[in-house]
Design a protein around this motif. Structure first.
Motif, PDB file in Angstrom:
ATOM      1  N   SER A 211       0.824  -1.213   0.000  1.00 54.77           N
ATOM      2  CA  SER A 211       0.000   0.000   0.000  1.00 54.77           C
ATOM      3  C   SER A 211       0.856   1.259   0.000  1.00 54.77           C
ATOM      4  CB  SER A 211      -0.946   0.002   1.200  1.00 54.77           C
ATOM      5  OG  SER A 211      -0.220   0.116   2.406  1.00 54.77           O
ATOM      6  N   MET A 212       2.000   1.228   0.686  1.00 52.89           N
ATOM      7  CA  MET A 212       2.894   2.393   0.671  1.00 52.89           C
ATOM      8  C   MET A 212       3.466   2.628  -0.714  1.00 52.89           C
ATOM      9  SD  MET A 212       4.684   2.721   4.360  1.00 52.89           S
ATOM     10  CE  MET A 212       5.747   3.883   3.659  1.00 52.89           C
ATOM     11  N   VAL A 213       3.788   1.550  -1.427  1.00 48.05           N
ATOM     12  CA  VAL A 213       4.308   1.696  -2.786  1.00 48.05           C
ATOM     13  C   VAL A 213       3.238   2.291  -3.693  1.00 48.05           C
ATOM     14  CG1 VAL A 213       5.097   0.394  -4.807  1.00 48.05           C
ATOM     15  CG2 VAL A 213       6.061  -0.088  -2.564  1.00 48.05           C
ATOM     16  N   TRP A 214       1.993   1.820  -3.553  1.00 56.03           N
ATOM     17  CA  TRP A 214       0.901   2.362  -4.369  1.00 56.03           C
ATOM     18  C   TRP A 214       0.652   3.836  -4.059  1.00 56.03           C
ATOM     19  CZ3 TRP A 214      -1.439   0.988  -8.613  1.00 56.03           C
ATOM     20  CH2 TRP A 214      -1.401  -0.335  -9.004  1.00 56.03           C
TER      21      TRP A 214
ATOM     22  N   GLU B  26       2.414  10.680  -9.419  1.00 54.73           N
ATOM     23  CA  GLU B  26       1.646  11.014 -10.620  1.00 54.73           C
ATOM     24  C   GLU B  26       0.838  12.295 -10.430  1.00 54.73           C
ATOM     25  OE1 GLU B  26       1.664   9.671 -13.683  1.00 54.73           O
ATOM     26  OE2 GLU B  26       3.326   8.487 -12.930  1.00 54.73           O
ATOM     27  N   VAL B  27       0.262  12.471  -9.250  1.00 52.98           N
ATOM     28  CA  VAL B  27      -0.520  13.684  -8.985  1.00 52.98           C
ATOM     29  C   VAL B  27       0.382  14.912  -9.030  1.00 52.98           C
ATOM     30  CG1 VAL B  27      -1.821  14.921  -7.199  1.00 52.98           C
ATOM     31  CG2 VAL B  27      -2.349  12.536  -7.700  1.00 52.98           C
TER      32      VAL B  27
ATOM     33  N   ALA C   3       2.764   6.023  -2.855  1.00 59.61           N
ATOM     34  CA  ALA C   3       3.879   6.820  -3.364  1.00 59.61           C
ATOM     35  C   ALA C   3       3.776   6.996  -4.877  1.00 59.61           C
ATOM     36  CB  ALA C   3       5.208   6.163  -2.996  1.00 59.61           C
ATOM     37  N   ALA C   4       3.381   5.945  -5.587  1.00 56.25           N
ATOM     38  CA  ALA C   4       3.253   6.041  -7.045  1.00 56.25           C
ATOM     39  C   ALA C   4       2.126   6.998  -7.431  1.00 56.25           C
ATOM     40  CB  ALA C   4       2.998   4.658  -7.634  1.00 56.25           C
TER      41      ALA C   4
END
Length: 105
Positions: free
Chosen positions: A50-53, A60-61, A55-56
């Motif tokens: 979940s931390m990787v998601w 992008e934002v 951060a990704a």
């Protein structure tokens, strides 16, 4: 990513070896999943994923916001606020110096 593609093979081999070792460990030690250790391992894995998601998505934002802010306007609108404030202060100081020198004459 790393700079040169020659490192990609080393990364792929390392991932393959680490994944194989982890798979063998799970095959030989896995039970029904009710043991506390395995629950903690799954929780840690889920938290890491979940931390990787997050951060990704945040990356992008930020990229979208940077592109949208630089899409329109003049160069001065893309400058930091403190630079514009400093320009305004310098401009006001120059105006006051001009008015003072004109009033003295």
């Amino acid at each position: 990513m790393i700079g040169e593609m020659e490192y990609m093979w080393y990364i792929l081999i390392a991932c393959l070896v680490a994944g194989s070792i982890a798979a063998i460990a799970v095959i030989y030690t896995a039970t029904d999943g009710s043991h506390t250790t395995w629950r903690m391992a799954r929780c840690f894995g889920g938290f890491t994923c979940s931390m990787v998601w997050i951060a990704a998505i945040a990356d992008e934002v930020v990229s979208v916001l940077q592109v949208s802010s630089s899409a329109g306007g003049t160069r001065s609108s893309r400058e930091p606020n403190y630079a514009r404030s400093l320009d305004l202060l310098v401009g006001m100081k120059e105006k006051s110096m001009l008015t003072n020198s004109q009033s003295e004459n």
